[in-house]
Scaffold this motif. Structure first.
Motif, PDB file in Angstrom:
ATOM      1  N   ASP A   1       0.848  -1.189   0.000  1.00 19.94           N
ATOM      2  CA  ASP A   1       0.000   0.000   0.000  1.00 19.94           C
ATOM      3  C   ASP A   1       0.886   1.243   0.000  1.00 19.94           C
ATOM      4  O   ASP A   1       0.959   1.974   0.967  1.00 19.94           O
ATOM      5  CB  ASP A   1      -0.915  -0.020   1.225  1.00 19.94           C
TER       6      ASP A   1
ATOM      7  N   LYS B   1      -6.376  -6.261  -9.458  1.00 23.62           N
ATOM      8  CA  LYS B   1      -6.989  -6.166  -8.135  1.00 23.62           C
ATOM      9  C   LYS B   1      -8.037  -7.250  -7.887  1.00 23.62           C
ATOM     10  O   LYS B   1      -8.203  -7.709  -6.764  1.00 23.62           O
ATOM     11  CB  LYS B   1      -7.645  -4.784  -8.021  1.00 23.62           C
TER      12      LYS B   1
ATOM     13  N   LEU C   1      -6.539 -10.154  -6.264  1.00 24.73           N
ATOM     14  CA  LEU C   1      -5.802  -9.951  -5.008  1.00 24.73           C
ATOM     15  C   LEU C   1      -6.688 -10.186  -3.788  1.00 24.73           C
ATOM     16  O   LEU C   1      -7.908 -10.151  -3.867  1.00 24.73           O
ATOM     17  CB  LEU C   1      -5.285  -8.511  -4.929  1.00 24.73           C
ATOM     18  N   GLY C   2      -6.027 -10.424  -2.662  1.00 24.48           N
ATOM     19  CA  GLY C   2      -6.750 -10.476  -1.394  1.00 24.48           C
ATOM     20  C   GLY C   2      -6.749  -9.111  -0.729  1.00 24.48           C
ATOM     21  O   GLY C   2      -7.772  -8.630  -0.259  1.00 24.48           O
ATOM     22  N   GLN C   3      -5.580  -8.499  -0.692  1.00 22.74           N
ATOM     23  CA  GLN C   3      -5.464  -7.241   0.043  1.00 22.74           C
ATOM     24  C   GLN C   3      -4.443  -6.307  -0.588  1.00 22.74           C
ATOM     25  O   GLN C   3      -3.538  -6.731  -1.294  1.00 22.74           O
ATOM     26  CB  GLN C   3      -5.017  -7.512   1.480  1.00 22.74           C
ATOM     27  N   ILE C   4      -4.606  -5.012  -0.267  1.00 23.65           N
ATOM     28  CA  ILE C   4      -3.558  -4.035  -0.547  1.00 23.65           C
ATOM     29  C   ILE C   4      -3.077  -3.588   0.818  1.00 23.65           C
ATOM     30  O   ILE C   4      -3.800  -2.927   1.565  1.00 23.65           O
ATOM     31  CB  ILE C   4      -4.105  -2.845  -1.357  1.00 23.65           C
TER      32      ILE C   4
ATOM     33  N   GLN D   1      -1.876 -16.774   5.969  1.00 26.69           N
ATOM     34  CA  GLN D   1      -3.098 -16.199   5.413  1.00 26.69           C
ATOM     35  C   GLN D   1      -2.843 -15.679   3.997  1.00 26.69           C
ATOM     36  O   GLN D   1      -3.644 -15.861   3.100  1.00 26.69           O
ATOM     37  CB  GLN D   1      -3.608 -15.073   6.329  1.00 26.69           C
TER      38      GLN D   1
ATOM     39  N   LYS E   1      -6.951   2.086  -5.729  1.00 28.43           N
ATOM     40  CA  LYS E   1      -7.480   1.599  -4.451  1.00 28.43           C
ATOM     41  C   LYS E   1      -8.992   1.732  -4.341  1.00 28.43           C
ATOM     42  O   LYS E   1      -9.646   0.925  -3.709  1.00 28.43           O
ATOM     43  CB  LYS E   1      -6.812   2.339  -3.300  1.00 28.43           C
ATOM     44  N   THR E   2      -9.539   2.786  -4.961  1.00 29.84           N
ATOM     45  CA  THR E   2     -10.970   3.020  -4.788  1.00 29.84           C
ATOM     46  C   THR E   2     -11.807   2.426  -5.912  1.00 29.84           C
ATOM     47  O   THR E   2     -12.988   2.176  -5.729  1.00 29.84           O
ATOM     48  CB  THR E   2     -11.268   4.523  -4.709  1.00 29.84           C
ATOM     49  N   GLY E   3     -11.188   2.206  -7.079  1.00 24.77           N
ATOM     50  CA  GLY E   3     -11.965   1.797  -8.247  1.00 24.77           C
ATOM     51  C   GLY E   3     -12.509   0.376  -8.164  1.00 24.77           C
ATOM     52  O   GLY E   3     -12.171  -0.390  -7.314  1.00 24.77           O
TER      53      GLY E   3
ATOM     54  N   PHE F   1     -15.429   8.250  -7.090  1.00 25.88           N
ATOM     55  CA  PHE F   1     -15.575   7.927  -5.680  1.00 25.88           C
ATOM     56  C   PHE F   1     -16.958   7.376  -5.338  1.00 25.88           C
ATOM     57  O   PHE F   1     -17.197   6.962  -4.214  1.00 25.88           O
ATOM     58  CB  PHE F   1     -15.281   9.151  -4.807  1.00 25.88           C
TER      59      PHE F   1
ATOM     60  N   ILE G   1     -17.364   3.920  -3.597  1.00 29.33           N
ATOM     61  CA  ILE G   1     -17.001   3.905  -2.181  1.00 29.33           C
ATOM     62  C   ILE G   1     -18.150   4.422  -1.350  1.00 29.33           C
ATOM     63  O   ILE G   1     -18.466   3.914  -0.276  1.00 29.33           O
ATOM     64  CB  ILE G   1     -15.811   4.824  -1.922  1.00 29.33           C
TER      65      ILE G   1
ATOM     66  N   ARG H   1     -20.785   1.820  -1.159  1.00 30.68           N
ATOM     67  CA  ARG H   1     -20.348   0.708  -0.337  1.00 30.68           C
ATOM     68  C   ARG H   1     -20.406   1.071   1.152  1.00 30.68           C
ATOM     69  O   ARG H   1     -20.867   0.289   1.980  1.00 30.68           O
ATOM     70  CB  ARG H   1     -18.929   0.329  -0.732  1.00 30.68           C
TER      71      ARG H   1
ATOM     72  N   LEU I   1     -12.484 -14.305   5.863  1.00 30.62           N
ATOM     73  CA  LEU I   1     -11.772 -13.051   5.962  1.00 30.62           C
ATOM     74  C   LEU I   1     -11.758 -12.387   4.583  1.00 30.62           C
ATOM     75  O   LEU I   1     -11.802 -13.074   3.567  1.00 30.62           O
ATOM     76  CB  LEU I   1     -10.338 -13.352   6.409  1.00 30.62           C
ATOM     77  N   LEU I   2     -11.691 -11.068   4.566  1.00 32.55           N
ATOM     78  CA  LEU I   2     -11.594 -10.292   3.325  1.00 32.55           C
ATOM     79  C   LEU I   2     -12.868 -10.354   2.488  1.00 32.55           C
ATOM     80  O   LEU I   2     -12.828 -10.233   1.278  1.00 32.55           O
ATOM     81  CB  LEU I   2     -10.404 -10.750   2.444  1.00 32.55           C
TER      82      LEU I   2
ATOM     83  N   LYS J   1     -10.497  -2.166   7.072  1.00 30.82           N
ATOM     84  CA  LYS J   1      -9.089  -2.303   6.740  1.00 30.82           C
ATOM     85  C   LYS J   1      -8.560  -3.677   7.160  1.00 30.82           C
ATOM     86  O   LYS J   1      -7.795  -4.304   6.442  1.00 30.82           O
ATOM     87  CB  LYS J   1      -8.297  -1.207   7.443  1.00 30.82           C
ATOM     88  N   LEU J   2      -8.973  -4.131   8.342  1.00 34.99           N
ATOM     89  CA  LEU J   2      -8.425  -5.382   8.872  1.00 34.99           C
ATOM     90  C   LEU J   2      -9.208  -6.607   8.406  1.00 34.99           C
ATOM     91  O   LEU J   2      -8.630  -7.658   8.184  1.00 34.99           O
ATOM     92  CB  LEU J   2      -8.377  -5.340  10.403  1.00 34.99           C
TER      93      LEU J   2
ATOM     94  N   GLY K   1     -11.559  -6.549   5.808  1.00 30.28           N
ATOM     95  CA  GLY K   1     -11.935  -6.483   4.398  1.00 30.28           C
ATOM     96  C   GLY K   1     -10.738  -6.678   3.483  1.00 30.28           C
ATOM     97  O   GLY K   1      -9.588  -6.616   3.900  1.00 30.28           O
ATOM     98  N   GLY K   2     -11.021  -6.916   2.218  1.00 25.49           N
ATOM     99  CA  GLY K   2      -9.969  -7.105   1.234  1.00 25.49           C
ATOM    100  C   GLY K   2      -9.843  -5.922   0.302  1.00 25.49           C
ATOM    101  O   GLY K   2     -10.114  -4.792   0.713  1.00 25.49           O
ATOM    102  N   VAL K   3      -9.466  -6.175  -0.961  1.00 26.30           N
ATOM    103  CA  VAL K   3      -9.230  -5.079  -1.899  1.00 26.30           C
ATOM    104  C   VAL K   3     -10.485  -4.300  -2.245  1.00 26.30           C
ATOM    105  O   VAL K   3     -10.409  -3.130  -2.562  1.00 26.30           O
ATOM    106  CB  VAL K   3      -8.603  -5.569  -3.218  1.00 26.30           C
ATOM    107  N   ASP K   4     -11.627  -4.958  -2.229  1.00 27.76           N
ATOM    108  CA  ASP K   4     -12.849  -4.258  -2.629  1.00 27.76           C
ATOM    109  C   ASP K   4     -13.676  -3.814  -1.436  1.00 27.76           C
ATOM    110  O   ASP K   4     -14.863  -3.591  -1.537  1.00 27.76           O
ATOM    111  CB  ASP K   4     -13.690  -5.152  -3.547  1.00 27.76           C
TER     112      ASP K   4
ATOM    113  N   SER L   1     -12.772  -1.145   0.606  1.00 33.49           N
ATOM    114  CA  SER L   1     -12.401   0.156   1.148  1.00 33.49           C
ATOM    115  C   SER L   1     -13.645   1.038   1.239  1.00 33.49           C
ATOM    116  O   SER L   1     -14.508   1.019   0.379  1.00 33.49           O
ATOM    117  CB  SER L   1     -11.313   0.813   0.315  1.00 33.49           C
TER     118      SER L   1
ATOM    119  N   VAL M   1     -10.629   5.436   2.968  1.00 31.21           N
ATOM    120  CA  VAL M   1     -10.016   6.307   1.961  1.00 31.21           C
ATOM    121  C   VAL M   1      -9.486   7.583   2.624  1.00 31.21           C
ATOM    122  O   VAL M   1      -8.394   8.061   2.320  1.00 31.21           O
ATOM    123  CB  VAL M   1     -11.024   6.645   0.834  1.00 31.21           C
TER     124      VAL M   1
ATOM    125  N   ASP N   1      -6.314   6.683   4.239  1.00 38.02           N
ATOM    126  CA  ASP N   1      -5.234   6.588   3.251  1.00 38.02           C
ATOM    127  C   ASP N   1      -4.653   7.948   2.924  1.00 38.02           C
ATOM    128  O   ASP N   1      -3.446   8.103   2.809  1.00 38.02           O
ATOM    129  CB  ASP N   1      -5.781   6.027   1.923  1.00 38.02           C
TER     130      ASP N   1
END
Lengths: 378, 279
Positions: free
Chosen positions: A198, A234, A237-240, A252, A376-378, B62, B65, B68, B147-148, B226-227, B229-232, B234, B239, B242
């Protein structure tokens, strides 16, 4: 419960009394707090040509601010024995934490070890003293690569402490020998169980390298292409996430873009974690000794830099922290198993694909940051 | 006259100074940051003033987000209501002399660090964790665990904010006259009809207050997504986090924080006066 009701009524926004009071208060504070935002500080004053290295406060002291667990046990006592200078040694564990102290301008540290990305930030804000090369004869011991380095050509403000690479950490049992490059993110066993850093420049580098571009590109279109590539990556992926040690150790995460230092820490805790430099290439990172502009004992700081650049002290440091050493003179004294580990000292042809992260200037760095936010947001 | 003025304001002074220093002043600084220009040095936010950050924050990019965040916060609120109402009703109706103990039990998780508890959920939810193992016995496990996922985030948020729902609901249930239920039965209403016509309107103030107390912080939370969740996963909160922590863009982070605040104020105003008896 009566009290609770009364307290809670203070929150009501439609109570006219509170609104007026809040308004008056905020107006007053707008005036008071106007000093929170000022013009951008510029890198002016003493930038051209270093002055003579001298102490503002004449006493045999040195205030040294370094990462945790990032020094050899004999480094500081050795320096004190040779020079008679007492060292106050403080530690930080993130660049942000260190920056908060240095940016205040009154931390009183003489020597600090930021990573190269924070060196760029510090230089833009003019927080550092230029080095007096006459006071550092051992500068000649540095490997040529670190003299020419893009982050600070000619070592005007910084001297490297230790360096590493940004590559891929992976689970040997799950992914085996299949991890050679960024294609590993497509492996079924890695799907949803992988992560990338990140950090705008490191994350964007994956996209740029995969598309065959320079990770230090200034071309807005290439940066945009990389962002689009990362948006599609993305989905797999699992995480950033920049905190990779714990997820890698626990299993994990099976594949993670990682700093070599973090990857080695994870593999110390769990043998199953391996590290490879992708065939597409990667980035080198380096932690650097710098002297803040307000340092009270800048002269002593120069002496310490010279001491660390010595062949024996440099080798002892490298053997203790297990990072790459920028010190050419120390090489013969470094442990053979460390020196022969391609993950620590990549062979020449690989090294050519591991440039340092170059300072691209505020505008281009902002392009990277915006592209990263989009990813990150898309 | 002057003395009365002094007296009134003297009493207000400690609170006024406290709010002024620790609530309003930082808020003012955030608003200022939101109109400042981004600096890539250490200053982060500098002159000249600009509305660029707001233009970026209101960019359609945005929108996902935004949606979500609302979905997470909304799902969390509904889950808290479904879990919290029976609990609050049970404690006030059948708790008897154990009422205080039961209420304390709801609050006990607050005694330990939220971060530690979320890490505990991480361990429970991951591939080799308890949840996945137990579900594996009946064939409902999932590779890599839960998780995630969106579910993990909503679960974490629900777990974290449930007490905020239970307490106002409990107060509302406590005030509710249970004889009304008997009267309703006597007058021929069934269970469902009694619930929707008598019970729900009776505890509505608690439902509104609790929903607000859960919805607002759940929309702003960034640690849980953050902890867990995964990439999608956020959210608005992550944000903003970040923009500050990555050091990317303080003006943008501030502008987003201001927009979130405005949104919350709008919700508070829309709430009107119905929830105020409890809240």
């Amino acid at each position: 419960m009566a009290d609770q009701v009364r307290i809670a009524r203070l929150w009501d926004v439609d109570s006219p009394r509170v609104t007026r009071r809040t308004m008056l208060g905020s107006m007053a504070f707008f005036a008071l707090a106007a000093c929170a935002v000022g013009p951008a500080p510029t890198n002016s004053g003493g930038t051209d040509g270093a002055g003579k290295a001298a102490n503002l406060v004449d006493e045999p002291r040195l205030n040294f601010y370094n990462w945790t667990d990032y020094i050899a046990p004999e480094t500081l006592p050795g320096f004190t024995a040779v020079t008679g200078i007492e060292v106050t040694y403080d530690n930080f564990s993130t660049n942000d934490e260190m920056e908060a102290k240095i940016a205040s301008g009154q931390a009183g540290y003489d020597l600090v070890v930021p990573s190269d990305n924070f060196l760029r930030r510090f230089l833009r804000s003019g927080l550092l003293q230029p080095l007096d090369h006459d006071a550092i004869p051992n500068l000649a011991n540095l490997e040529q690569r670190f003299v020419e380095a893009e982050y600070d050509p000619g070592n005007r403000y910084s001297v490297p402490w230790a360096w590493g690479t940004t590559g891929l950490a992976y689970s040997k049992s799950q992914l085996g020998d299949e991890v050679t490059g960024f294609d590993a993110f497509d492996l079924p066993a890695a799907r949803g169980r992988s992560s990338i850093l990140d950090e705008a420049r490191d994350g964007m580098a994956i996209g740029l390298l995969k598309l065959g571009h320079d990770p230090n590109t200034t071309d807005a279109r290439q940066i945009d292409d990389a962002a689009n590539f990362l948006l599609s990556l993305k989905k797999k992926l699992g995480q950033i996430n920049s905190d990779v040690i714990e997820p890698l150790t626990s299993g994990q995460v099976r594949l993670a873009q990682a700093y070599s230092g973090d990857a080695f820490q994870a593999s110390d805790a769990n043998d199953d974690v391996g590290y490879v430099i992708p065939e597409e290439g990667g980035l080198s990172y380096v932690d650097l000794l710098v002297i803040p502009k307000d340092a009270p004992h800048a002269g002593n700081a120069h002496r310490f830099i010279d001491h660390v650049l010595g062949a024996e002290t440099g080798a002892a440091l490298s053997n203790a922290v297990r990072y790459g050493s920028p010190n050419a003179a120390a090489k013969p004294l470094i442990d053979k198993d460390l020196l022969n580990d391609p993950a620590v000292y990549p062979p020449a042809e690989q090294l050519a694909k591991l440039p340092f992260t170059k300072d691209l200037g505020g505008d281009v760095e902002a392009l990277y940051a915006d592209a990263w936010t989009k990813v990150k947001t898309g | 006259m002057l003395r009365r003025w002094l007296k009134a304001n003297g009493l207000l002074a400690p609170t006024g100074i406290w709010l002024g220093l620790f609530l309003i002043a930082p808020l003012v600084v955030v608003v200022e940051f939101s109109f400042a220009t981004r600096d890539t040095g250490v200053a982060r936010a500098v002159l000249p003033w600009t509305t660029q950050a707001y233009l970026t924050a209101l960019d359609p990019a945005f929108l996902p987000i935004f949606g979500r965040t609302l979905a997470y916060a909304g799902a969390t609120t509904v889950a808290c209501l479904l879990l919290g109402f029976p609990l609050a009703w049970f404690i006030s109706r059948h708790g008897g002399r154990y009422r205080t103990v039961l209420l304390a039990a709801v609050l006990i998780p607050f005694w330990s660090s939220y971060l530690a508890r979320i890490y505990a959920w991480k361990a429970l939810l991951d591939g080799e964790g308890l949840v996945n193992t137990v579900l594996g016995w009946v064939g409902l496990d999932r590779d890599g665990g839960f998780l995630l996922t969106h579910g993990a985030v909503v679960l974490g948020l629900t777990y974290g904010f449930l007490p905020f729902m239970v307490l106002p609901l409990y107060v509302a249930c406590e005030r509710f006259d249970f004889r009304l239920v008997e009267a309703s039965y006597d007058l021929g209403h069934g269970r469902v009809s009694t619930f929707f016509r008598i019970v729900l309107p009776g505890v509505m103030s608690g439902v509104l207050a609790g929903s607000l107390l859960v919805l607002v912080p759940a929309a702003g939370d960034f640690v849980t997504p953050k902890l867990l969740g995964g990439v999608d996963q956020s959210t608005f909160g992550s944000v903003i986090d970040d923009q500050f922590r990555g050091g990317n863009n303080w003006p943008l982070g501030s502008a987003m924080a201001v927009l979130l605040l405005v949104l919350v104020v709008v919700v508070l105003v829309l709430r009107g006066r119905r929830g105020e008896d409890v809240l």
